[in-house]
Design an enzyme around this catalytic site. Structure first.
Site, PDB file in Angstrom:
ATOM      1  CG  LEU A  37      -1.973  -1.170   1.221  1.00  0.00           C
ATOM      2  CD1 LEU A  37      -2.904  -1.055   2.425  1.00  0.00           C
ATOM      3  CD2 LEU A  37      -2.812  -1.250  -0.062  1.00  0.00           C
ATOM      4  CG  ASP A  61       8.510  -3.996   0.834  1.00  0.00           C
ATOM      5  OD1 ASP A  61       8.681  -4.408  -0.331  1.00  0.00           O
ATOM      6  OD2 ASP A  61       9.045  -2.960   1.283  1.00  0.00           O
ATOM      7  CB  THR A 136       6.001  -1.690 -19.312  1.00  0.00           C
ATOM      8  OG1 THR A 136       5.967  -0.599 -20.221  1.00  0.00           O
ATOM      9  CG2 THR A 136       7.397  -1.684 -18.692  1.00  0.00           C
ATOM     10  CG  ASP A 137       4.697  -0.473 -24.517  1.00  0.00           C
ATOM     11  OD1 ASP A 137       4.888   0.101 -23.419  1.00  0.00           O
ATOM     12  OD2 ASP A 137       3.933  -0.031 -25.389  1.00  0.00           O
ATOM     13  CE1 TYR A 163       7.383   1.056 -14.513  1.00  0.00           C
ATOM     14  CE2 TYR A 163       7.226   1.917 -16.762  1.00  0.00           C
ATOM     15  CZ  TYR A 163       6.788   1.046 -15.773  1.00  0.00           C
ATOM     16  OH  TYR A 163       5.787   0.150 -16.047  1.00  0.00           O
ATOM     17  CB  SER A 166      13.627  -0.484 -12.533  1.00  0.00           C
ATOM     18  OG  SER A 166      12.307  -0.027 -12.791  1.00  0.00           O
ATOM     19  CG  ASN A 193      -3.025  -1.412 -19.016  1.00  0.00           C
ATOM     20  OD1 ASN A 193      -3.510  -2.342 -18.389  1.00  0.00           O
ATOM     21  ND2 ASN A 193      -2.114  -1.625 -19.960  1.00  0.00           N
ATOM     22  CE1 TYR A 220       4.171  16.573 -18.206  1.00  0.00           C
ATOM     23  CE2 TYR A 220       4.968  14.362 -18.667  1.00  0.00           C
ATOM     24  CZ  TYR A 220       4.436  15.280 -17.792  1.00  0.00           C
ATOM     25  OH  TYR A 220       4.177  14.915 -16.492  1.00  0.00           O
ATOM     26  NE  ARG A 227       4.266   7.033 -23.798  1.00  0.00           N
ATOM     27  CZ  ARG A 227       5.279   7.656 -24.407  1.00  0.00           C
ATOM     28  NH1 ARG A 227       5.339   7.715 -25.742  1.00  0.00           N
ATOM     29  NH2 ARG A 227       6.230   8.228 -23.704  1.00  0.00           N
ATOM     30  N   GLY A 300      14.262  12.881 -21.466  1.00  0.00           N
ATOM     31  CA  GLY A 300      14.410  11.573 -22.122  1.00  0.00           C
ATOM     32  C   GLY A 300      13.092  10.999 -22.645  1.00  0.00           C
ATOM     33  CG  HIS A 301       8.488  12.530 -23.585  1.00  0.00           C
ATOM     34  ND1 HIS A 301       7.611  13.576 -23.718  1.00  0.00           N
ATOM     35  CD2 HIS A 301       7.717  11.421 -23.459  1.00  0.00           C
ATOM     36  CE1 HIS A 301       6.374  13.124 -23.678  1.00  0.00           C
ATOM     37  NE2 HIS A 301       6.412  11.817 -23.525  1.00  0.00           N
TER      38      HIS A 301
HETATM   39  P1  NAD Z   1       0.213   1.083  -9.796  1.00  0.00           P
HETATM   40  O1  NAD Z   1       1.309   2.032  -9.465  1.00  0.00           O
HETATM   41  O2  NAD Z   1      -1.176   1.576  -9.966  1.00  0.00           O
HETATM   42  O3  NAD Z   1       0.151  -0.067  -8.687  1.00  0.00           O
HETATM   43  C1  NAD Z   1       1.282  -0.667  -8.132  1.00  0.00           C
HETATM   44  C2  NAD Z   1       0.855  -1.439  -6.889  1.00  0.00           C
HETATM   45  O4  NAD Z   1       2.028  -2.091  -6.352  1.00  0.00           O
HETATM   46  C3  NAD Z   1       0.304  -0.542  -5.776  1.00  0.00           C
HETATM   47  O5  NAD Z   1      -0.858  -1.134  -5.220  1.00  0.00           O
HETATM   48  C4  NAD Z   1       1.430  -0.494  -4.765  1.00  0.00           C
HETATM   49  O6  NAD Z   1       0.986  -0.315  -3.428  1.00  0.00           O
HETATM   50  C5  NAD Z   1       2.079  -1.862  -4.957  1.00  0.00           C
HETATM   51  N1  NAD Z   1       3.478  -1.879  -4.517  1.00  0.00           N
HETATM   52  C6  NAD Z   1       4.442  -0.974  -4.839  1.00  0.00           C
HETATM   53  N2  NAD Z   1       5.598  -1.307  -4.208  1.00  0.00           N
HETATM   54  C7  NAD Z   1       5.353  -2.461  -3.526  1.00  0.00           C
HETATM   55  C8  NAD Z   1       6.134  -3.293  -2.700  1.00  0.00           C
HETATM   56  N3  NAD Z   1       7.421  -3.012  -2.434  1.00  0.00           N
HETATM   57  N4  NAD Z   1       5.571  -4.382  -2.144  1.00  0.00           N
HETATM   58  C9  NAD Z   1       4.254  -4.672  -2.376  1.00  0.00           C
HETATM   59  N5  NAD Z   1       3.470  -3.916  -3.140  1.00  0.00           N
HETATM   60  C10 NAD Z   1       3.995  -2.822  -3.710  1.00  0.00           C
HETATM   61  O7  NAD Z   1       0.733   0.319 -11.094  1.00  0.00           O
HETATM   62  P2  NAD Z   1      -0.097  -0.259 -12.336  1.00  0.00           P
HETATM   63  O8  NAD Z   1      -0.262   0.805 -13.333  1.00  0.00           O
HETATM   64  O9  NAD Z   1      -1.281  -1.000 -11.810  1.00  0.00           O
HETATM   65  O10 NAD Z   1       0.969  -1.292 -12.921  1.00  0.00           O
HETATM   66  C11 NAD Z   1       1.014  -2.640 -12.439  1.00  0.00           C
HETATM   67  C12 NAD Z   1       2.100  -3.384 -13.185  1.00  0.00           C
HETATM   68  O11 NAD Z   1       1.839  -3.356 -14.585  1.00  0.00           O
HETATM   69  C13 NAD Z   1       3.494  -2.797 -13.012  1.00  0.00           C
HETATM   70  O12 NAD Z   1       4.404  -3.864 -12.881  1.00  0.00           O
HETATM   71  C14 NAD Z   1       3.728  -2.007 -14.284  1.00  0.00           C
HETATM   72  O13 NAD Z   1       5.098  -1.959 -14.603  1.00  0.00           O
HETATM   73  C15 NAD Z   1       2.961  -2.855 -15.284  1.00  0.00           C
HETATM   74  N6  NAD Z   1       2.436  -2.136 -16.461  1.00  0.00           N
HETATM   75  C16 NAD Z   1       1.699  -0.993 -16.302  1.00  0.00           C
HETATM   76  C17 NAD Z   1       1.164  -0.356 -17.425  1.00  0.00           C
HETATM   77  C18 NAD Z   1       0.309   0.880 -17.297  1.00  0.00           C
HETATM   78  O14 NAD Z   1      -0.087   1.458 -18.312  1.00  0.00           O
HETATM   79  N7  NAD Z   1      -0.062   1.313 -16.109  1.00  0.00           N
HETATM   80  C19 NAD Z   1       1.393  -0.890 -18.698  1.00  0.00           C
HETATM   81  C20 NAD Z   1       2.155  -2.057 -18.827  1.00  0.00           C
HETATM   82  C21 NAD Z   1       2.654  -2.675 -17.686  1.00  0.00           C
HETATM   83  P1  TYD Z   2       1.921   8.465 -18.673  1.00  0.00           P
HETATM   84  O1  TYD Z   2       0.459   8.317 -18.475  1.00  0.00           O
HETATM   85  O2  TYD Z   2       2.768   8.991 -17.543  1.00  0.00           O
HETATM   86  O3  TYD Z   2       2.460   7.049 -19.167  1.00  0.00           O
HETATM   87  P2  TYD Z   2       3.927   6.623 -19.752  1.00  0.00           P
HETATM   88  O4  TYD Z   2       4.878   7.719 -19.517  1.00  0.00           O
HETATM   89  O5  TYD Z   2       4.249   5.419 -18.944  1.00  0.00           O
HETATM   90  O6  TYD Z   2       3.705   6.339 -21.191  1.00  0.00           O
HETATM   91  O7  TYD Z   2       2.163   9.425 -19.918  1.00  0.00           O
HETATM   92  C1  TYD Z   2       1.587   9.123 -21.177  1.00  0.00           C
HETATM   93  C2  TYD Z   2       2.062  10.167 -22.163  1.00  0.00           C
HETATM   94  O8  TYD Z   2       1.494  11.441 -21.795  1.00  0.00           O
HETATM   95  C3  TYD Z   2       3.563  10.391 -22.155  1.00  0.00           C
HETATM   96  O9  TYD Z   2       4.008  10.653 -23.483  1.00  0.00           O
HETATM   97  C4  TYD Z   2       3.779  11.609 -21.303  1.00  0.00           C
HETATM   98  C5  TYD Z   2       2.512  12.427 -21.551  1.00  0.00           C
HETATM   99  N1  TYD Z   2       2.040  13.261 -20.424  1.00  0.00           N
HETATM  100  C6  TYD Z   2       1.750  14.618 -20.640  1.00  0.00           C
HETATM  101  O10 TYD Z   2       1.906  15.146 -21.758  1.00  0.00           O
HETATM  102  N2  TYD Z   2       1.288  15.355 -19.582  1.00  0.00           N
HETATM  103  C7  TYD Z   2       1.121  14.835 -18.330  1.00  0.00           C
HETATM  104  O11 TYD Z   2       0.718  15.571 -17.397  1.00  0.00           O
HETATM  105  C8  TYD Z   2       1.405  13.431 -18.136  1.00  0.00           C
HETATM  106  C9  TYD Z   2       1.231  12.794 -16.791  1.00  0.00           C
HETATM  107  C10 TYD Z   2       1.855  12.694 -19.211  1.00  0.00           C
END
Ligand code: NAD
Ligand code: TYD
Length: 359
Positions: A37, A61, A136-137, A163, A166, A193, A220, A227, A300-301
């Site tokens: 959390l 954790d 992630t992609d 990110y 990692s 997503n 930005y 995306r 680095g966008h």
């Molecule tokens: P999010 O940030 O909404 O959720 C991450 C969750 O992990 C949170 O509930 C947080 O409390 C928990 N967490 C963080 N550190 C932790 C720890 N040390 N121990 C236990 N729990 C921990 O992330 P999300 O957008 O739901 O993404 C989930 C996964 O999907 C990630 O691995 C992300 O890299 C991957 N992913 C996300 C997207 C996207 O568009 N959001 C796309 C592709 C892949």
């Molecule tokens: P984001 O939702 O942070 O996802 P990711 O960086 O993982 O793709 O950002 C999506 C795109 O939107 C990315 O090109 C950065 C841009 N962006 C903005 O232009 N303004 C904003 O305030 C945010 C959060 C993102």
């Protein structure tokens, strides 16, 4: 009864996945959700299912080896679905270390604990145990503006942000377990997503929330970064299909060929908000393109992400169900109906984050 250990289930995708799985499998599965959390984890996301007898929440954790091993010792885990991570690029640029700790070390702890529980003395594994690493992609780096280039599973890993570096490291670690120990795992690399329960630090919920409040919409750079957006339930469906029907040891890309420039996304959101709000709603007066504000570019966008989903389609028959125009309506409707959720997550620390990030 099959038992799932889901990490990060209180976050955006994890909570949608848990809802999807209970909708699909009902009482025939058990889910243990382990989440520490952080600011991104929210038990509100799971309040509808919290009392189910086949659901358990454990606050821990993933870097805590003892706590994770204890879960494996006390439960006969059949599936691990590993979502837990630090997930926001902008935060990784400001504070990379926590990304390395959670995303790399945390994944190592999860892999070790699962291997310890599942590996037999002869180096083979107890039957039908599977680990799915959600990635992630962004690990593939950035594509040129040319819209004929795509990310394939064979595209070289070339991350640019802390990110994505990692996440790429954690993918490599999973691959090392597959290659070295024949560990029964899959890796999925999904595009961006969107949908219910997404924290408003990410583009789509941030724009919806700001527009409704008449606040500036920060874009930005030139707004032309691309995306490839996927409705979160389609991601949940893909994860389940890969875990049940995919070939162990393989990596699968997940994406629905929905590439859009950020500025197009913002315009679609403004248009859809105006279509969906009744004429009597006073917020309609300020929801227009005048809110769009170009701000300094992200360091680095990455320019363009685009997934080629051919492999997952051929291997398990996955295709997305929800097209973008419909998905964005469902998402906006959800945010309309959950104003309290948004108020709760944007009070307190979010204000500090927003002021610092967009100053
Ligand atoms: P999010 O940030 O909404 O959720 C991450 C969750 O992990 C949170 O509930 C947080 O409390 C928990 N967490 C963080 N550190 C932790 C720890 N040390 N121990 C236990 N729990 C921990 O992330 P999300 O957008 O739901 O993404 C989930 C996964 O999907 C990630 O691995 C992300 O890299 C991957 N992913 C996300 C997207 C996207 O568009 N959001 C796309 C592709 C892949
Ligand atoms: P984001 O939702 O942070 O996802 P990711 O960086 O993982 O793709 O950002 C999506 C795109 O939107 C990315 O090109 C950065 C841009 N962006 C903005 O232009 N303004 C904003 O305030 C945010 C959060 C993102």
């Amino acid at each position: 009864m099959r038992t799932y250990l889901v990490t990060g289930g209180a976050g955006f995708i994890g909570s949608n996945y848990i809802h999807y799985m209970f909708k699909k499998y009902g009482d025939s599965i058990r889910i243990i959700n382990v989440d520490v959390l952080t600011y991104a984890g929210n038990l509100e996301n799971l309040k509808d299912i919290a009392d189910r007898p086949n659901y358990t929440f454990v606050k821990a954790d993933i870097c805590d080896k003892e706590a994770i091993e204890k879960i494996f010792e006390e439960n006969d885990i059949d599936r691990v679905v590993h979502f837990a991570a630090e997930s926001h690029v902008d935060r990784s640029i400001k504070n990379p270390e926590i990304f390395v700790k959670t995303n790399v070390l945390g994944t190592a702890v999860m892999l070790n604990a699962a291997r310890k529980a599942w590996e037999k003395e002869d180096g083979t594994y107890i039957e039908d145990k599977k680990f799915l690493h959600v990635s992630t992609d962004e690990v593939y780096g950035s594509l040129p503006d040319d819209d004929t280039a795509f990310f394939y599973e064979t595209t070289p890993i070339d991350p640019h942000s802390p990110y994505s570096a990692s996440k790429a490291s954690s993918d490599m670690l999973v691959k090392a377990y597959i290659d070295t120990y024949h560990f029964p795992a899959n890796i999925t690399n999904c595009s961006n997503n969107y949908g219910p329960y997404q924290f408003p630090e990410k583009l789509i919920p941030l724009i919806i929330n700001n527009a409704l409040q008449g606040k500036k919409l920060p874009v930005y750079g030139d707004g032309k970064n691309v995306r490839d957006w996927l409705y979160v339930e389609d991601h949940a469906k893909a994860i389940d299909m890969v875990q049940e029907q995919g070939v162990i040891g393989e990596r699968y890309n997940i994406g629905g060929h929905n590439e859009k420039q950020n500025i197009e996304i913002i315009r679609i959101i403004l248009e859809t908000l105006n279509e969906m709000l009744p004429d009597s709603d006073p917020r309609k007066a300020h929801i227009n393109e005048e809110l769009i504000t170009y701000v300094a570019d992200r360091k680095g966008h990455d320019r363009r992400y685009a997934i080629a989903p051919d492999k997952i389609k051929a291997a398990v028959g996955w295709t997305p169900d929800t097209m973008f125009r419909e998905g964005i309506k469902l998402t906006i409707k959800w945010y309309f109906e959950h104003e309290d959720w948004m108020k709760n997550v944007t009070s307190g620390d979010y204000q500090k984050y927003y002021a610092e990030m967009y100053k």
